[in-house]
Design a protein around this motif. Sequence first.
Motif, PDB file in Angstrom:
ATOM      1  N   GLY A 259     -30.853  25.167  49.208  1.00  0.00           N
ATOM      2  CA  GLY A 259     -31.633  24.201  49.597  1.00  0.00           C
ATOM      3  C   GLY A 259     -32.798  24.361  50.285  1.00  0.00           C
ATOM      4  O   GLY A 259     -33.000  25.560  50.742  1.00  0.00           O
ATOM      5  N   PRO A 260     -33.553  23.539  50.783  1.00  0.00           N
ATOM      6  CA  PRO A 260     -34.914  23.761  51.466  1.00  0.00           C
ATOM      7  C   PRO A 260     -34.587  24.448  52.774  1.00  0.00           C
ATOM      8  O   PRO A 260     -35.605  25.070  53.266  1.00  0.00           O
ATOM      9  CB  PRO A 260     -35.432  22.284  51.484  1.00  0.00           C
ATOM     10  CG  PRO A 260     -34.220  21.312  51.601  1.00  0.00           C
ATOM     11  CD  PRO A 260     -33.079  22.133  50.281  1.00  0.00           C
ATOM     12  N   ASP A 261     -33.539  24.323  53.507  1.00  0.00           N
ATOM     13  CA  ASP A 261     -33.218  24.959  54.675  1.00  0.00           C
ATOM     14  C   ASP A 261     -33.240  26.434  54.611  1.00  0.00           C
ATOM     15  O   ASP A 261     -33.581  27.281  55.608  1.00  0.00           O
ATOM     16  CB  ASP A 261     -31.879  24.567  55.261  1.00  0.00           C
ATOM     17  CG  ASP A 261     -30.671  24.803  54.189  1.00  0.00           C
ATOM     18  OD1 ASP A 261     -30.795  24.525  53.180  1.00  0.00           O
ATOM     19  OD2 ASP A 261     -29.651  25.091  54.923  1.00  0.00           O
TER      20      ASP A 261
ATOM     21  N   ASN B   1     -22.996  23.671  49.108  1.00  0.00           N
ATOM     22  CA  ASN B   1     -24.164  23.126  48.037  1.00  0.00           C
ATOM     23  C   ASN B   1     -23.412  21.811  47.784  1.00  0.00           C
ATOM     24  O   ASN B   1     -22.026  21.828  47.552  1.00  0.00           O
ATOM     25  CB  ASN B   1     -24.571  23.967  46.928  1.00  0.00           C
ATOM     26  CG  ASN B   1     -25.381  25.047  47.759  1.00  0.00           C
ATOM     27  OD1 ASN B   1     -26.371  24.776  48.118  1.00  0.00           O
ATOM     28  ND2 ASN B   1     -25.206  26.277  47.091  1.00  0.00           N
TER      29      ASN B   1
ATOM     30  N   ALA C 175     -27.149  23.034  42.417  1.00  0.00           N
ATOM     31  CA  ALA C 175     -27.899  23.712  43.626  1.00  0.00           C
ATOM     32  C   ALA C 175     -27.334  24.916  43.889  1.00  0.00           C
ATOM     33  O   ALA C 175     -26.086  24.865  44.061  1.00  0.00           O
ATOM     34  CB  ALA C 175     -28.166  22.737  44.682  1.00  0.00           C
TER      35      ALA C 175
ATOM     36  N   LEU D 230     -37.249  24.862  44.688  1.00  0.00           N
ATOM     37  CA  LEU D 230     -35.705  24.780  44.292  1.00  0.00           C
ATOM     38  C   LEU D 230     -35.150  26.045  43.584  1.00  0.00           C
ATOM     39  O   LEU D 230     -36.057  26.911  43.071  1.00  0.00           O
ATOM     40  CB  LEU D 230     -35.410  23.490  43.215  1.00  0.00           C
ATOM     41  CG  LEU D 230     -36.127  23.598  41.957  1.00  0.00           C
ATOM     42  CD1 LEU D 230     -35.437  24.299  40.994  1.00  0.00           C
ATOM     43  CD2 LEU D 230     -36.410  22.168  41.448  1.00  0.00           C
TER      44      LEU D 230
END
Length: 240
Positions: free
Chosen positions: A29-31, A6, A26, A39
């Motif tokens: 993540g979006p993956d 991250n 973070a 989030l």
Amino acid sequence: MPKLTNPPPKKVDHFNGGNGLVILQAIAGPDILKDKCRLYMKRTVEKGCSIGFHPHRGDEEIYYILSGHGLYTNKAGHWDAGPGDALFCPNGDSHSIVNAEDTDLVMIGLVIYDTDPVPVIKKEGTPMLEKLPPKIIEHANGGKGRIILQPIAGPDVLKDKCRLYVKCTLAKGCSMGVHQHKGDGEIYYILSGHGLYTDNDSTYEVVPGDATFCKNGDRHGLENIGDEDLIFMGLIIYDK
């Protein structure tokens, strides 16, 4: 490699219109989160600082307080929040939090997409999620000793996006046995302690701040190899 890489912590002034500085770290993540969560991050609100009052539209958010104390506000009023409290802002509501103490206010923020047109309505507008008793499991998934699971949110909040959201504690020498995920994936986020993580047929050490991900169809486990409790967040996200 299941250990998530991250970006470094991000320092944001006047986050959502609040006062002072908030540090954002973070976790995934979006993956990884895909279309289930927007989030998942650790937030540190320094003394005298705040996250400004902001609305949620098309999603909902859980604040889980790790340390410090804050004054939480939603459309219905104000609430004092401290370690172990989980506060829920449903789709259509707004919220903020202020650190009025001398120490940092540290929390985990999880934003879950919400396509349900009927929001969860808490009694008298309170954002506090019910504190459920911890669950103690002996030899979890064939592991050693026991694990303590502290539920943070239940299916009324997680709905069809996440199967489980808990804080987990493994005492010295205990482990979560190696197990396979079918139909979902899981993120571990290490809060404290020293662990040995198993990813299918590989192992490696994990320390505070590390995040790991076991995707649908893979196997994982975690053992406490330190002298203190190994404490971590467990988030299981549906994969469908």
